[in-house]
Design an enzyme around this catalytic site. Structure first.
Site, PDB file in Angstrom:
ATOM      1  N   SER A 126      16.623  14.697 -25.037  1.00  0.00           N
ATOM      2  CA  SER A 126      17.479  15.742 -24.041  1.00  0.00           C
ATOM      3  C   SER A 126      18.270  14.647 -23.548  1.00  0.00           C
ATOM      4  O   SER A 126      17.860  13.640 -23.023  1.00  0.00           O
ATOM      5  CB  SER A 126      16.657  16.439 -23.078  1.00  0.00           C
ATOM      6  OG  SER A 126      17.448  16.970 -22.224  1.00  0.00           O
ATOM      7  N   TYR A 139      10.158  19.076 -17.587  1.00  0.00           N
ATOM      8  CA  TYR A 139      10.509  18.889 -18.977  1.00  0.00           C
ATOM      9  C   TYR A 139      11.085  17.477 -19.270  1.00  0.00           C
ATOM     10  O   TYR A 139      11.034  17.000 -20.420  1.00  0.00           O
ATOM     11  CB  TYR A 139      11.596  20.008 -19.199  1.00  0.00           C
ATOM     12  CG  TYR A 139      12.591  19.964 -20.398  1.00  0.00           C
ATOM     13  CD1 TYR A 139      12.226  20.403 -21.428  1.00  0.00           C
ATOM     14  CD2 TYR A 139      13.878  19.170 -20.300  1.00  0.00           C
ATOM     15  CE1 TYR A 139      12.934  20.408 -22.684  1.00  0.00           C
ATOM     16  CE2 TYR A 139      14.580  19.118 -21.509  1.00  0.00           C
ATOM     17  CZ  TYR A 139      14.334  19.906 -22.664  1.00  0.00           C
ATOM     18  OH  TYR A 139      14.819  19.626 -23.735  1.00  0.00           O
TER      19      TYR A 139
END
Length: 231
Positions: A126, A139
């Site tokens: 990400s 996350y």
């Protein structure tokens, strides 16, 4: 990703957590492009299920593809979480770890006997391992660990000719877990150098490219696909 792989002449074993209908539709689309495809259920948060999963993979390889090996592992399973550090529970943290880090680590480990020499591993990370937003710490931590894990994979599997790389998308609209609203699209576009939000097609082609012969010398790298967010 599956459709771009099929356009490169690559058959696909894809997995789904609960949406069997959508998985079957994707299989049909891959087959319409002239490639074989199989969809198998998988919960990447449950590493105890991986042995049984790879038994099903082995059967699919033999029965559908006529082989006992596969060439490309793409670790793409994921969820999202929005919780400040002060409010994140252990259960939420553990869920992020199980899906995004432990699942990736041990699914990859279990795949190695079936992954062909000269193959490729592509881990989906990400953009938030480079830039930070409040509420995505758990996350982001797990995705950052995947970035590091990928470099170790590249090092340890090099003797087998296997490369390992990271693809790190930013906000992708149209099929993912990104909350979709006009306000969110405006915010993302305003903070992206190319001035728009990302679509699945912006990601799938790069993943498929990494599975081509032309990408054979890319190894241990993180390729960010954000259109230039937060530059």
């Amino acid at each position: 990703m599956a459709l771009h792989l099929a356009k490169q002449g690559i058959g696909v074993i894809l997995t789904y957590h609960s949406n069997e209908v959508e998985a079957a539709a994707t299989v049909a689309e891959v087959e319409a492009l002239g490639q074989h495809a199989v969809a198998l259920p998988l919960n990447t948060a449950d590493s105890s299920s991986f042995d049984a999963f790879f038994e099903r993979v082995n059967l699919a390889l033999l029965n559908t593809f006529g082989t006992d090996r596969f060439d490309f592992l793409i670790n793409n399973a994921g969820t999202s979480l929005s919780a400040l550090i002060a409010e994140t529970t252990e259960a939420q943290f553990d869920e992020m770890m199980n899906i995004h880090l432990k699942g990736v680590y041990f699914l990859t480990q279990k795949s190695l006997p079936l992954l062909a020499d000269g193959g490729r591993i592509i881990n989906i990370s990400s953009g938030v391992t480079r830039y930070s937003y409040s509420g995505v710490s758990a996350y982001g931590i797990m995705k950052g660990a995947v970035d590091v894990f990928t470099r170790y994979l590249a090092l340890e599997l090099g003797a087998r000719g296997i490369t390992a790389n990271v693809v790190a998308p930013g906000a992708v609209f149209g099929g993912g877990t990104m909350p979709d609203s006009p306000e969110m699209r405006t915010y993302v576009a305003a903070n992206t150098a190319l001035g728009r939000v990302a679509l699945p097609d912006d990601i799938g082609g790069v993943v498929a490219f990494l599975c081509t012969e032309e990408a054979r010398w890319i190894n241990g790298q993180r390729i960010e696909l954000t259109g230039g967010m937060h530059l």
